[in-house]
Design a protein around this motif. Structure first.
Motif, PDB file in Angstrom:
ATOM      1  N   ASP A  73       4.773  16.860  -0.162  1.00 27.92           N
ATOM      2  CA  ASP A  73       4.241  17.689   0.920  1.00 27.92           C
ATOM      3  C   ASP A  73       2.788  18.098   0.653  1.00 27.92           C
ATOM      4  N   GLY A  74       2.439  18.125  -0.624  1.00 27.53           N
ATOM      5  CA  GLY A  74       1.060  18.459  -0.991  1.00 27.53           C
ATOM      6  C   GLY A  74       0.104  17.295  -0.808  1.00 27.53           C
ATOM      7  N   GLY A  75       0.601  16.149  -0.342  1.00 25.96           N
ATOM      8  CA  GLY A  75      -0.281  15.021  -0.038  1.00 25.96           C
ATOM      9  C   GLY A  75      -0.412  13.995  -1.145  1.00 25.96           C
ATOM     10  N   ASN A  76       0.499  14.036  -2.111  1.00 22.29           N
ATOM     11  CA  ASN A  76       0.462  13.022  -3.174  1.00 22.29           C
ATOM     12  C   ASN A  76       1.329  11.829  -2.808  1.00 22.29           C
ATOM     13  N   ALA A  77       0.973  10.695  -3.347  1.00 24.26           N
ATOM     14  CA  ALA A  77       1.797   9.497  -3.183  1.00 24.26           C
ATOM     15  C   ALA A  77       2.613   9.318  -4.457  1.00 24.26           C
ATOM     16  N   GLU A 128       0.850  -1.198   0.000  1.00 29.48           N
ATOM     17  CA  GLU A 128       0.000   0.000   0.000  1.00 29.48           C
ATOM     18  C   GLU A 128       0.880   1.239   0.000  1.00 29.48           C
ATOM     19  N   LEU A 129       0.335   2.286  -0.566  1.00 27.39           N
ATOM     20  CA  LEU A 129       1.052   3.564  -0.607  1.00 27.39           C
ATOM     21  C   LEU A 129       0.081   4.634  -0.125  1.00 27.39           C
ATOM     22  N   TYR A 130       0.552   5.440   0.830  1.00 28.37           N
ATOM     23  CA  TYR A 130      -0.332   6.443   1.430  1.00 28.37           C
ATOM     24  C   TYR A 130       0.026   7.855   0.955  1.00 28.37           C
ATOM     25  N   ARG A 147      -1.896  17.728 -14.787  1.00 26.16           N
ATOM     26  CA  ARG A 147      -3.208  17.191 -14.398  1.00 26.16           C
ATOM     27  C   ARG A 147      -3.328  17.124 -12.876  1.00 26.16           C
ATOM     28  N   PRO A 148      -4.535  17.089 -12.369  1.00 24.82           N
ATOM     29  CA  PRO A 148      -4.698  16.859 -10.932  1.00 24.82           C
ATOM     30  C   PRO A 148      -4.528  15.364 -10.652  1.00 24.82           C
ATOM     31  N   PHE A 149      -3.705  14.993  -9.703  1.00 18.92           N
ATOM     32  CA  PHE A 149      -3.518  13.564  -9.402  1.00 18.92           C
ATOM     33  C   PHE A 149      -3.250  13.364  -7.925  1.00 18.92           C
ATOM     34  N   LYS A 150      -3.407  12.135  -7.486  1.00 20.43           N
ATOM     35  CA  LYS A 150      -3.045  11.772  -6.109  1.00 20.43           C
ATOM     36  C   LYS A 150      -1.901  10.770  -6.104  1.00 20.43           C
TER      37      LYS A 150
END
Lengths: 296, 217
Positions: free
Chosen positions: B184-188, B28-30, B153-156
Motif C-alpha cells: 500500500d505504501g507503493g513498493n513492488a 515488469e513489476l509496478y 532500508r528505504p527501498f522500492k
C-alpha cells in the motif's frame, strides 16, 4: 563510523585475534599477567624473526658474494627489482581475469548488495590485504640488507654491530613498505578498470604480457634505457639498501604510494561489487558470468 | 499505478554449463504490486531471484530497477532494492543491532535509524536478542533478522526467497500484514513461496515458473 569500515575493521580484528589466540593469548582475559604474557610473546617473536632473517642472510650473503659481475648491493637491488616486477606483472595478469577483491559469502550477501561507497570498499579491502601480501617482501628487504652488512663487516652479527643491523633493517623496510603498497595498489587499479560497469575488456590481460616482453627485450638490447624506465623502482631500492640518499628515496616511494591510492580512489566509484563478489565466490561459473547481453 | 515499472526484466536467461535454468524471461513489476512466484523445486525460482538481486549474473538479458540497469548503474539500482534470501547471510563479527546499524549506514540513513531499528526488532520479537550475534539465534530468528535488515532500508523493490519457511503461524500473520502495508505504501514485491496461507493472505498476483519458463497468467 562508515558502514564499510564498521565491517572491515571487525573482520581485520577477528583475523588478528585468530593469530594472537594461536600463540596462546586469550583476548577475553584482561588480567595484567595475561597482558604481560602478550608483551613477552611480541618480544619473543620479534627476536625470533630477527635471528631467523639473520640466519637466512648468511646464506644469501654467500650467494651474493658469488655474483662477481656486480657489487653485492647492486645484485640485491637487481634481484629485488626482478622479484617485484615479476609479481607485479603476474598480479596484473591475474586481475585482468578475476577480481582483486576477494569477498566472502557473507560479504556477497551483505555489503555487496548495498550502495556503499565503492572507493571506501576498495581502500578497506586493499589495506586489509596489504600486510599479509607484503610480509614476504619486507622479510626479503631485511634479509638482503643483513646480507649486505655481512659482506661489509666480516665479523657478522656481533653485539657491537647490532645497531647497524637494526638501522639497515629499518632503512630497507621503510622503503619496501610504501613501495610494495604502491605496486599492489597499481595492480588493484588494473583489476578495477575491468570491473567497472559490465564491460569485460578481455584485451587487458595482453598489457602485462606486452610490458613483460618489452622489459625483457630492453634488458637484452638497451639496458641503459631500461634503468631509466625503471628508475622510480630502482632509486628507492638504492636508498633502502644504503647507496642513495634515504630521504629522497623514501619521499619518492611515499609519493608513489600516495599517487597510486589517489588513482585507485578515482577509478573505483563505478566498481561493480556484484561482479567482484561473484568472481570471489563462484569461480567455477566465472566464464558464463562474464558474458552478459549476449544470446545463448 | 505509476508509468515507469519498478522492475523491468528483458530477455533474462541463466545457464549453468549446458543446463538453461532460466529460459528467456521478460516481465515488469509496478509500484503497489505483489507477485508470488510459485513452481516446483528446481524450477529456477531462487536462481531468478539471485539474478534479480545481483548475486548471480544472468547469461543474457537486462535488469532495470527503477530505471537503473543493475550492472551499468549498480549503486543507483541497489539503492532501491532489498533482497531476503532463503538462508540470510550475516557477519559473525556483528551483533543483530550492529547489523541494522551497518545496513542503515550503507543506505545512508544516518539519523533516526535507531528508532526505526527498535520498532522493527520489536515487531519481529527480536528486541531482547539485539545484542546477540546472529549465529546464536535459531533458524526462524535468523530469518526474521534477515527480513528486518531488508525492511530497515528505504527501498522500492523487495525480493524475498521463501520468506516464511521458518516462521511460526503468528509470525506469518504479522508478516502478511507487514507486506500488505508495504504494498500500500507503493513498493513492488516479488517473492517465492510454497506457503498457501501466505499466497492467499497477500491476495496478489500468482506467477508460475516451471523448468525455467514463466507463466504470468
Amino acid at each position: 563510523m562508515d558502514a564499510v569500515w564498521l565491517v572491515r575493521s571487525r573482520q581485520l580484528m577477528r583475523r588478528m585475534r585468530f593469530w594472537i589466540m594461536i600463540v596462546g593469548y586469550d583476548p577475553g582475559d584482561r588480567s595484567i599477567t595475561h597482558r604481560i604474557y602478550l608483551l613477552y610473546v611480541v618480544i619473543f617473536f620479534s627476536l625470533w624473526g630477527f635471528v631467523v632473517l639473520a640466519l637466512f642472510a648468511d646464506q644469501v650473503a654467500f650467494i651474493l658474494s658469488w655474483l662477481v659481475r656486480a657489487s653485492p648491493v647492486r645484485s640485491a637491488i637487481v634481484f629485488t627489482t626482478i622479484i617485484l616486477l615479476v609479481d607485479f606483472l603476474f598480479q596484473c595478469y591475474r586481475y585482468a581475469k578475476r577480481s582483486p577483491f576477494v569477498f566472502s559469502e557473507d560479504d556477497a550477501g551483505l555489503i555487496c548488495l548495498t550502495p556503499v561507497d565503492r572507493r571506501q570498499v576498495a581502500l578497506a579491502w586493499l589495506l586489509g590485504e596489504w600486510i599479509p601480501a607484503g610480509l614476504p617482501y619486507w622479510a626479503l628487504a631485511v634479509t638482503l640488507s643483513f646480507s649486505i652488512l655481512q659482506l661489509t663487516y666480516p665479523a657478522g652479527l656481533i653485539a657491537a654491530n647490532l645497531p647497524l643491523y637494526l638501522l639497515a633493517a629499518l632503512r630497507a623496510v621503510s622503503v619496501m613498505l610504501p613501495l610494495h603498497l604502491a605496486l599492489m595498489t597499481f595492480t588493484y587499479i588494473f583489476g578495477v578498470i575491468r570491473l567497472r560497469g559490465e564491460k569485460d575488456l578481455p584485451y587487458l590481460r595482453l598489457i602485462p604480457l606486452g610490458v613483460g616482453a618489452i622489459l625483457l627485450l630492453l634488458s637484452r638490447y638497451d639496458p641503459a634505457f631500461l634503468r631509466i624506465f625503471l628508475w622510480p623502482l630502482i632509486y628507492p631500492l638504492q636508498a633502502g639498501f644504503g647507496i642513495a640518499h634515504w630521504l629522497a628515496g623514501f619521499a619518492l616511494v611515499f609519493l608513489l604510494a600516495l599517487l597510486s591510492l589517489l588513482l585507485l580512489y578515482l577509478v573505483t566509484p563505478r566498481l561493480n561489487l556484484s561482479r567482484a563478489s561473484q568472481e570471489s565466490q563462484h569461480r567455477w561459473e566465472f566464464k558464463p558470468t562474464r558474458s552478459v547481453r549476449g544470446t545463448e | 499505478m505509476m508509468n515507469q515499472p519498478i522492475l523491468q526484466v528483458k530477455g533474462l536467461t541463466r545457464s549453468f554449463g549446458e543446463f538453461q535454468a532460466i529460459k528467456p524471461l521478460t516481465f515488469e513489476l509496478y509500484a503497489g504490486e505483489i507477485v508470488t512466484l510459485g513452481g516446483p523445486n528446481g524450477a529456477g525460482k531462487s536462481t531468478l531471484l539471485y539474478c534479480l538481486s545481483g548475486l548471480l549474473r544472468p547469461t543474457s538479458g537486462s535488469i532495470l530497477v527503477d530505471g537503473y540497469d543493475l550492472y551499468q548503474h549498480e549503486c543507483q539500482a541497489k539503492q532501491h532494492m532489498a533482497f531476503v534470501p532463503d538462508v540470510p547471510r550475516f557477519y559473525q563479527e556483528l551483533t543483530c543491532w550492529e547489523h541494522l546499524k551497518f545496513i542503515s549506514l550503507a543506505f545512508r540513513v544516518e539519523t533516526g535509524w535507531e528508532e526505526r531499528a527498535e520498532t522493527i526488532l520489536r515487531e519481529f520479537d527480536l528486541w531482547d536478542s539485539r545484542n546477540l550475534f546472529p549465529h546464536k539465534l535459531s533458524r526462524g530468528m535468523r530469518l526474521k533478522l534477515g527480513i528486518a535488515l531488508a525492511l530497515i532500508r528505504p527501498f522500492k523493490l523487495l525480493l524475498m526467497d521463501e520468506p516464511t519457511s521458518a516462521l511460526d503461524p503468528a509470525g506469518v500473520d504479522r508478516f502478511i500484514e507487514k507486506l500488505s502495508l508495504l504494498r500500500d505504501g507503493g513498493n513492488a514485491i516479488l517473492l517465492t513461496s510454497h506457503d498457501r496461507r501466505l499466497v492467499q493472505g497477500l491476495n496478489g498476483k500468482l506467477w508460475q515458473l516451471e523448468q525455467g519458463n514463466l507463466k504470468t497468467g
